[in-house]
Design a protein around this motif. Structure first.
Motif, mmCIF file in Angstrom:
data_model
loop_
_atom_site.group_PDB
_atom_site.id
_atom_site.type_symbol
_atom_site.label_atom_id
_atom_site.label_comp_id
_atom_site.label_asym_id
_atom_site.label_seq_id
_atom_site.Cartn_x
_atom_site.Cartn_y
_atom_site.Cartn_z
ATOM 1 N N ASP A 140 -59.377 19.630 44.438
ATOM 2 C CA ASP A 140 -58.854 18.980 45.644
ATOM 3 C C ASP A 140 -59.009 19.928 46.823
ATOM 4 O O ASP A 140 -59.097 21.164 46.648
ATOM 5 C CB ASP A 140 -57.391 18.599 45.460
ATOM 6 N N VAL A 141 -59.028 19.336 48.025
ATOM 7 C CA VAL A 141 -59.208 20.108 49.255
ATOM 8 C C VAL A 141 -58.272 19.557 50.324
ATOM 9 O O VAL A 141 -58.145 18.344 50.474
ATOM 10 C CB VAL A 141 -60.670 20.026 49.764
ATOM 11 N N ALA A 142 -57.632 20.453 51.040
ATOM 12 C CA ALA A 142 -56.830 20.071 52.205
ATOM 13 C C ALA A 142 -57.403 20.794 53.418
ATOM 14 O O ALA A 142 -57.649 22.007 53.368
ATOM 15 C CB ALA A 142 -55.367 20.431 52.012
ATOM 16 N N ILE A 143 -57.644 20.050 54.508
ATOM 17 C CA ILE A 143 -58.237 20.620 55.716
ATOM 18 C C ILE A 143 -57.275 20.406 56.884
ATOM 19 O O ILE A 143 -56.794 19.295 57.112
ATOM 20 C CB ILE A 143 -59.599 19.978 56.024
ATOM 21 N N ASN A 148 -59.833 25.971 68.209
ATOM 22 C CA ASN A 148 -61.198 26.055 67.677
ATOM 23 C C ASN A 148 -61.281 26.574 66.240
ATOM 24 O O ASN A 148 -62.277 27.188 65.869
ATOM 25 C CB ASN A 148 -62.061 26.943 68.584
ATOM 26 N N ALA A 149 -60.260 26.355 65.416
ATOM 27 C CA ALA A 149 -60.268 26.880 64.052
ATOM 28 C C ALA A 149 -59.957 25.781 63.040
ATOM 29 O O ALA A 149 -59.233 24.833 63.333
ATOM 30 C CB ALA A 149 -59.261 28.020 63.921
ATOM 31 N N LEU A 150 -60.524 25.932 61.847
ATOM 32 C CA LEU A 150 -60.226 25.046 60.725
ATOM 33 C C LEU A 150 -59.666 25.882 59.579
ATOM 34 O O LEU A 150 -60.151 26.979 59.298
ATOM 35 C CB LEU A 150 -61.488 24.330 60.234
ATOM 36 N N LYS A 151 -58.656 25.352 58.920
ATOM 37 C CA LYS A 151 -58.109 26.000 57.729
ATOM 38 C C LYS A 151 -58.354 25.086 56.541
ATOM 39 O O LYS A 151 -57.965 23.919 56.546
ATOM 40 C CB LYS A 151 -56.614 26.265 57.894
ATOM 41 N N ILE A 152 -59.005 25.626 55.497
ATOM 42 C CA ILE A 152 -59.343 24.854 54.307
ATOM 43 C C ILE A 152 -58.620 25.466 53.109
ATOM 44 O O ILE A 152 -58.816 26.649 52.796
ATOM 45 C CB ILE A 152 -60.863 24.846 54.063
#
Length: 282
Positions: A127-130, A136-140
């Motif tokens: 599973d993945v949570a984004i 300007n940032a993404l946390k995965i």
């Protein structure tokens, strides 16, 4: 213009004629006076400039809204520049981040499609949570599947997770604590393939965990000859044991213990505990 009138040999010059003077007299209604227009009224009125203040307020508001939408959805300020990945140990961060193109707008970034893409390309990820990090940032955050078995086919080794799916190819030295099962038929295997049933994996775990405590003999290897219903376990005593994954693992270990106690000196090649109520040895 002057008019000359001849009367009895004399010439009389009449008053000077003005076209504009007579035109104005003829065109002006009788009894009407002059109409004077002040310079302010004559030159200052403009139907565009003199629109109500509310109109100009709405225009200004519309301009602000359009600019705001452009700034939020298309300016470089909200382009993705950083990707933070957590929770992964079996799958590298580079392999995960290559599913995301830097420079995308963070608000127009499609989280659902990216999540599905990461899971589809990485069988070891369950599973993945984004999460969006403004500006300007993404946390995965990654939830990986639990590795259970190292499956050997020929000279290749594969990591198999708890669901029986092949996660990736590994070296023989990786994951030394996992059960290693060799396929003697060397059937081809590919990453992402659903190779083993969960019942087979659970059965193999129980046998590996309880084998020594039940019979006081160490297992040294596991292999398959024909089908995963009949796994074989090699021991450090020189013989191997044939099991049936359709039967209870604990009951078969108990049967094995009984026959080893009774006939240990006669066992040289194998013990077969696959049939309920019977045990064979050679």
């Amino acid at each position: 213009m002057s008019i000359f009138v001849v009367q009895g040999g004399f010439v009389r010059i009449s008053e000077k004629y003005s076209y504009s003077k007579y035109r104005n007299k003829e065109s002006r209604p009788q009894g009407s006076g002059r109409v004077f227009v002040s310079p302010k009224e004559k030159f200052s009125f403009n139907p565009i400039i003199n629109l109500p203040a509310k109109f100009w307020g709405n225009i200004g508001l519309l301009i602000l809204i359009v600019f705001g939408l452009w700034f939020v959805f298309y300016s470089r300020f909200f382009q993705i520049k950083e990707i933070i990945i957590e929770g992964n140990s079996l799958v590298s961060s580079d392999r995960i981040s290559k599913n995301i193109d830097l420079g995308q707008n963070i608000f127009r970034f499609n989280i659902k499609n990216t999540r599905e893409k990461i899971i589809a390309n990485n069988p070891l990820i369950g599973d993945v949570a984004i999460y969006r990090g403004i500006p300007n940032a993404l946390k995965i955050v990654i939830l990986e599947r639990k590795p259970q078995i190292i499956w050997q086919s020929g000279d290749k080794y594969y990591l198999v997770d708890e669901s029986g799916t092949v996660g990736r190819e590994v070296s023989n030295s990786e994951f030394p604590d996992l059960i290693r099962i060799a396929d003697r038929k060397n059937m081809p295997v590919h990453v992402g393939q659903h190779l083993l049933s969960e019942s087979f994996i659970n059965f193999s775990e129980k046998i590996n965990r309880d084998f020594f405590s039940e019979v006081n003999i160490h297992p040294t290897g596991y292999y398959i000859t024909e089908t995963t219903f009949d796994p074989y376990v090699q021991t450090d005593s020189g013989f191997f044991v044939k099991f049936d994954t359709a039967r209870d693992a604990k009951k078969q270990l108990s049967d094995l213990k009984d026959i080893i106690i009774a006939y240990r000196s006669n066992i040289h090649e194998y013990v077969d505990v696959r049939i309920n109520g019977w045990a064979y040895y050679k």
